[in-house]
Design a protein around this motif. Structure first.
Motif, short mmCIF file in Angstrom:
data_model
loop_
_atom_site.label_atom_id
_atom_site.label_comp_id
_atom_site.label_asym_id
_atom_site.label_seq_id
_atom_site.Cartn_x
_atom_site.Cartn_y
_atom_site.Cartn_z
N ARG A 190 36.29 36.45 36.61
CA ARG A 190 35.94 35.67 37.74
C ARG A 190 34.31 35.98 38.10
O ARG A 190 33.78 34.99 38.30
CB ARG A 190 36.81 35.92 38.78
N ALA A 216 32.16 34.44 35.75
CA ALA A 216 32.18 32.73 35.88
C ALA A 216 31.33 32.57 37.06
O ALA A 216 30.86 31.24 36.99
CB ALA A 216 33.72 32.53 35.82
N TYR A 217 31.65 32.82 38.10
CA TYR A 217 31.15 32.72 39.36
C TYR A 217 29.70 32.83 39.28
O TYR A 217 28.70 32.03 39.82
CB TYR A 217 31.84 33.25 40.77
N ALA A 245 28.16 30.24 37.19
CA ALA A 245 28.30 28.71 37.91
C ALA A 245 27.14 28.53 38.74
O ALA A 245 26.71 27.57 39.09
CB ALA A 245 29.73 28.77 38.19
N ALA A 294 29.35 23.25 38.12
CA ALA A 294 29.88 24.21 37.18
C ALA A 294 30.70 25.19 38.25
O ALA A 294 31.86 25.71 37.82
CB ALA A 294 28.69 25.22 36.56
N ALA A 318 34.79 26.15 37.80
CA ALA A 318 35.24 27.53 37.66
C ALA A 318 36.46 27.82 38.58
O ALA A 318 37.35 28.50 38.53
CB ALA A 318 34.15 28.41 37.91
N ARG A 324 39.69 26.25 37.33
CA ARG A 324 40.21 27.02 36.14
C ARG A 324 40.92 28.30 36.79
O ARG A 324 41.90 28.60 36.58
CB ARG A 324 39.39 27.57 35.35
N ASN A 325 40.24 28.97 37.84
CA ASN A 325 40.84 30.20 38.43
C ASN A 325 41.57 30.17 39.50
O ASN A 325 42.55 30.78 39.68
CB ASN A 325 39.49 30.99 38.62
#
Length: 151
Positions: A84, A87-88, A91, A98, A102, A105-106
């Motif tokens: 996470r 990803a963050y 993003a 983006a 994210a 998805r999360n």
């Protein structure tokens, strides 16, 4: 913890009020603090991550998870958490959509078109700006101030 448990996330934005949903909101807020303190307060950042996982360990034990499987579950949580964070981080450095992708998805894996995705993305960006204006020492001293979500 208190910021991650704000009722608006669950009641208005549809974050699942489950163990996974609560984990995601705690991870999101922890990420925001870690992001704010990049390059400074390294000791605090490490203590925050350590406390995050100690709390996850305690929570699992309170839920009755056996000693033998707690370590495995916490390791899996660590993998998920660091995924996470990556990803963050990517993003927020990338294009506007983006972060929403994210979060879909999360946080909303069962409903990638959830109505709460865009408000949560806007909230994250707003919190990030809000935290950036705060003194790093005060945050590391346990005094981060989070804004109320705007449902």
């Amino acid at each position: 913890m208190a910021a991650a448990r704000h009722p608006a996330f669950y009641a208005q934005w549809g974050v699942p009020d489950t163990l996974d949903g609560r984990f995601d909101m705690i991870a999101l807020h922890t990420f925001l603090v870690l992001d704010r303190l990049k390059g400074v307060e390294a000791d605090f950042r490490q203590r925050l991550v350590d406390e995050f996982f100690s709390d996850m360990d305690r929570s699992l034990r309170e839920l009755g998870v056996g000693d033998i499987s707690v370590g495995k579950k916490v390791r899996k949580m660590a993998e998920v958490f660091y995924g996470r964070v990556a990803a963050y981080d990517a993003a927020l450095a990338g294009e506007t959509g983006a972060l929403a992708a994210a979060l879909a998805r999360n946080v909303f894996p069962d409903d990638p078109a959830a109505a709460g995705i865009l408000p949560l993305a806007a909230h994250m960006r707003d919190q990030r700006r809000h935290l950036a204006a705060q003194d790093a020492g005060a945050i590391a001293g346990g005094q981060p101030v989070f804004k109320e979500p705007k449902p």
